[in-house]
Design a protein around this motif. Sequence first.
Motif, PDB file in Angstrom:
ATOM      1  N   ASN A  14      -5.560   0.106   9.873  1.00 17.16           N
ATOM      2  CA  ASN A  14      -5.886   0.502  11.263  1.00 17.16           C
ATOM      3  C   ASN A  14      -5.350   1.898  11.585  1.00 17.16           C
ATOM      4  N   GLN A  15      -5.996   2.516  12.584  1.00 19.52           N
ATOM      5  CA  GLN A  15      -5.546   3.833  13.028  1.00 19.52           C
ATOM      6  C   GLN A  15      -4.313   3.640  13.914  1.00 19.52           C
ATOM      7  N   SER A  16      -3.187   4.234  13.547  1.00 22.58           N
ATOM      8  CA  SER A  16      -1.969   4.022  14.341  1.00 22.58           C
ATOM      9  C   SER A  16      -1.772   5.126  15.373  1.00 22.58           C
ATOM     10  N   ILE A  17      -1.891   6.369  14.905  1.00 24.06           N
ATOM     11  CA  ILE A  17      -1.523   7.498  15.773  1.00 24.06           C
ATOM     12  C   ILE A  17      -2.562   8.607  15.685  1.00 24.06           C
ATOM     13  N   ILE A  18      -2.830   9.210  16.841  1.00 27.68           N
ATOM     14  CA  ILE A  18      -3.600  10.460  16.849  1.00 27.68           C
ATOM     15  C   ILE A  18      -2.700  11.489  17.529  1.00 27.68           C
ATOM     16  N   SER A  19      -2.347  12.537  16.777  1.00 25.91           N
ATOM     17  CA  SER A  19      -1.574  13.607  17.405  1.00 25.91           C
ATOM     18  C   SER A  19      -1.890  14.928  16.724  1.00 25.91           C
ATOM     19  N   ASN A  20      -1.838  15.992  17.477  1.00 27.18           N
ATOM     20  CA  ASN A  20      -2.180  17.337  16.977  1.00 27.18           C
ATOM     21  C   ASN A  20      -3.508  17.338  16.225  1.00 27.18           C
ATOM     22  N   SER A  21      -4.497  16.626  16.745  1.00 29.86           N
ATOM     23  CA  SER A  21      -5.851  16.532  16.174  1.00 29.86           C
ATOM     24  C   SER A  21      -5.920  15.825  14.830  1.00 29.86           C
ATOM     25  N   PHE A  22      -4.839  15.190  14.398  1.00 27.89           N
ATOM     26  CA  PHE A  22      -4.882  14.418  13.157  1.00 27.89           C
ATOM     27  C   PHE A  22      -4.802  12.927  13.490  1.00 27.89           C
ATOM     28  N   ASN A 199       7.301   0.458  26.208  1.00 26.00           N
ATOM     29  CA  ASN A 199       6.048  -0.025  26.808  1.00 26.00           C
ATOM     30  C   ASN A 199       4.817   0.624  26.185  1.00 26.00           C
ATOM     31  N   VAL A 200       4.940   1.906  25.842  1.00 20.63           N
ATOM     32  CA  VAL A 200       3.748   2.588  25.322  1.00 20.63           C
ATOM     33  C   VAL A 200       3.725   2.522  23.795  1.00 20.63           C
ATOM     34  N   ILE A 201       4.667   3.219  23.142  1.00 15.19           N
ATOM     35  CA  ILE A 201       4.549   3.335  21.685  1.00 15.19           C
ATOM     36  C   ILE A 201       4.785   1.992  20.989  1.00 15.19           C
ATOM     37  N   SER A 202       5.897   1.330  21.314  1.00 16.91           N
ATOM     38  CA  SER A 202       6.261   0.152  20.518  1.00 16.91           C
ATOM     39  C   SER A 202       5.286  -1.001  20.720  1.00 16.91           C
ATOM     40  N   CYS A 203       4.783  -1.177  21.959  1.00 17.79           N
ATOM     41  CA  CYS A 203       3.793  -2.248  22.163  1.00 17.79           C
ATOM     42  C   CYS A 203       2.523  -1.937  21.357  1.00 17.79           C
ATOM     43  N   THR A 204       2.154  -0.658  21.313  1.00 14.19           N
ATOM     44  CA  THR A 204       0.976  -0.281  20.515  1.00 14.19           C
ATOM     45  C   THR A 204       1.200  -0.648  19.054  1.00 14.19           C
ATOM     46  N   MET A 205       2.352  -0.232  18.519  1.00  5.73           N
ATOM     47  CA  MET A 205       2.617  -0.408  17.089  1.00  5.73           C
ATOM     48  C   MET A 205       2.753  -1.896  16.740  1.00  5.73           C
ATOM     49  N   TRP A 206       3.347  -2.646  17.627  1.00  7.15           N
ATOM     50  CA  TRP A 206       3.532  -4.096  17.426  1.00  7.15           C
ATOM     51  C   TRP A 206       2.159  -4.777  17.304  1.00  7.15           C
ATOM     52  N   SER A 207       1.165  -4.231  18.037  1.00  7.05           N
ATOM     53  CA  SER A 207      -0.148  -4.879  18.113  1.00  7.05           C
ATOM     54  C   SER A 207      -1.140  -4.345  17.087  1.00  7.05           C
ATOM     55  N   GLY A 208      -0.788  -3.291  16.384  1.00  2.02           N
ATOM     56  CA  GLY A 208      -1.742  -2.702  15.434  1.00  2.02           C
ATOM     57  C   GLY A 208      -2.808  -1.904  16.151  1.00  2.02           C
ATOM     58  N   ALA A 209      -2.490  -1.453  17.342  1.00  2.00           N
ATOM     59  CA  ALA A 209      -3.438  -0.675  18.148  1.00  2.00           C
ATOM     60  C   ALA A 209      -3.266   0.825  17.857  1.00  2.00           C
ATOM     61  N   THR A 210      -3.918   1.678  18.658  1.00  2.00           N
ATOM     62  CA  THR A 210      -3.845   3.132  18.435  1.00  2.00           C
ATOM     63  C   THR A 210      -3.147   3.813  19.602  1.00  2.00           C
ATOM     64  N   CYS A 211      -2.246   4.743  19.268  1.00  2.00           N
ATOM     65  CA  CYS A 211      -1.590   5.534  20.311  1.00  2.00           C
ATOM     66  C   CYS A 211      -1.923   7.013  20.094  1.00  2.00           C
ATOM     67  N   GLU A 212      -2.477   7.601  21.128  1.00  2.00           N
ATOM     68  CA  GLU A 212      -2.794   9.026  21.064  1.00  2.00           C
ATOM     69  C   GLU A 212      -1.712   9.767  21.854  1.00  2.00           C
ATOM     70  N   PHE A 213      -1.383  10.963  21.425  1.00  2.00           N
ATOM     71  CA  PHE A 213      -0.284  11.705  22.086  1.00  2.00           C
ATOM     72  C   PHE A 213      -0.774  13.030  22.621  1.00  2.00           C
ATOM     73  N   ILE A 214      -0.190  13.463  23.730  1.00  2.00           N
ATOM     74  CA  ILE A 214      -0.323  14.860  24.138  1.00  2.00           C
ATOM     75  C   ILE A 214       1.093  15.428  24.174  1.00  2.00           C
TER      76      ILE A 214
END
Length: 493
Positions: A14-22, A199-214
């Motif tokens: 799964n896609q975990s992180i989107i940051s700096n366009s990667f 609430n944001v990063i760890s819940c995402t990672m725990w669930s296998g979801a995606t977190c995008e960053f600015i």
Amino acid sequence: MLTLFKNIKTYLPNQSIISNSFSYSYEILLSASQQFASLVLNGKKDLNEARVAFMVNPGFDYVKVQWAIWQAGGIAVPLCLSHPLPSLEYVIDDTEAILMIVSPQYENLLKESTIAKNIRLIVLGKEEKIPLAELPYIDKNRKAMILYTSGTTNKPKGVVSTHANLEAQISTLVTSWEWTNSDHTLCVLPLHHVHGIVNVISCTMWSGATCEFIPEFSADEIFRLFKKGKINVFMAVPTIYFKLITYWESLPITEQELLTACMKKFRLMVCGSAALPVSVMEKWKIISGHTLLERYGMTEIGMAISNPYRGQRRAGYVGLPLPGVNVKLVNENFEDINEGDSGEILVKGENVFIEYWNNPEATVKEFTADGWFKTGDVAIIEDGYYRIMGRNSVDIIKSGGYKISALEIEEVLRTHLLINDCAVVGLDDNEWGELIVAALVVKDKAINLKDLNTWLRTTIAAYKTPRKYLLIDELPRNAMGKVTKNEVKKLFI
Ligand code: MCA
Ligand code: AMP
């Protein structure tokens, strides 16, 4: 967070992180963090709860470093990216950090200090490649993280949470807010506080979801990303919703309609860290189609009370205790109150931190004899829902979602050569929640307040500096000689 690392095995592609366009999969994130853990270990078998401070920009690197510290057996100490050197050094000294990890732009700020303190410094991008080490076994009850929180003392206190504490904080939110691996969220919050980290990063990672960053807060950038149609979960403090509303109102109607259509497709929008004004909640509903889910939390406990994901979200209320979190209201003698009365919120459960770092007196003081944590917040239960009425202390200010100690600012102000005495208070403000202001008794009324503010920012964070100053001859005091802060507030009106 050990369960987190077990969970990951089931969603490696799964896609975990989107940051700096990667974009990065969980597989890449996990393997990068293990590689980095080897570097952090530096030949040791286990860091054995040594403190590792890190000043890393939000994104892939932040999570990689945080996970590396945990997997190496260290305690993660995230630093605030906007703090001036003295505030950073306070945390580094207090935790007695043995290692410091920084994004390249912070190297110059911290280099001298790490050399002087004999702390190993790793600058991301300049690290040496070393072979993968065997990673230690970490028990759930080991210490995982120290976050600094301002309070009723003039110095911030380090809140120590174990892996078990963090797991309890995350898992109750994942269940209650129905996180799934198809969720996609956007992190716009600073990463030295629970809201962004748990609430944001760890819940995402725990669930296998995606977190995008600015990299930092920008209304324009947030809306640009919303329009791409991938994000479906969003969490922020009331000030951010206020700023987004103001920005949305400045847009042409066609753009407003486009954004509204995108936001209506979101699954969940959450607000917290400070009281959500009903006016902001109502306006946001018109703009986004969402009734914000307001919840109540604290650095020491994670989230404790939340409006329901399914069911009525009541404006002006924070909802009901989360599963696994025990909450009760008590009077000033810590006795249970009568139904319908207001009282201080006490919290107990696996979610509650274990201690203030190196501060047993404060730890003892903030817990009752039978182990309830005293939040200092006052609430009432009405028709089954909790409503926050205020705080026990006027010396705690909530501005932009940050908890700020009036005493900490006063202490620094009093070191200024031209200041005899001062009182710092928070004034109600639609945008910031509270606005920090300071009444000053000065030696010379020709004091340059702009210079004063610039000087202050060399010692404390910009978000802690007063927005207004008032020169007075004497501070209002009661018969005991104590400054009456409510009278100070009136002077500004
Ligand atoms: C920044 N400024 C402020 C504040 N912060 N003014 C008053 N009060 C503040 N708190 C000023 C800056 O000094 C600057 O002024 C100008 O605003 C712009 O600064 P900047 O840093 O660019 O502000 P911003 O980017 O617009 O940031 C606003 C923000 C930020 C995004 C709302 O404050 C923020 O990220 N807040 C979230 C904090 C948070 O995560 N709290 C959670 C902790 P000048 O131009 O004069 O220099 S609470 C928690 O974790 C518990 C568990 C919970 O319940 O969630
Ligand atoms: P912090 O120590 O930075 O984690 O801030 C925790 C404090 O934020 C709490 O003790 C409350 O005073 C405040 N807080 C958090 N969420 C809410 C909310 N929904 N409504 C009112 N106050 C809140």
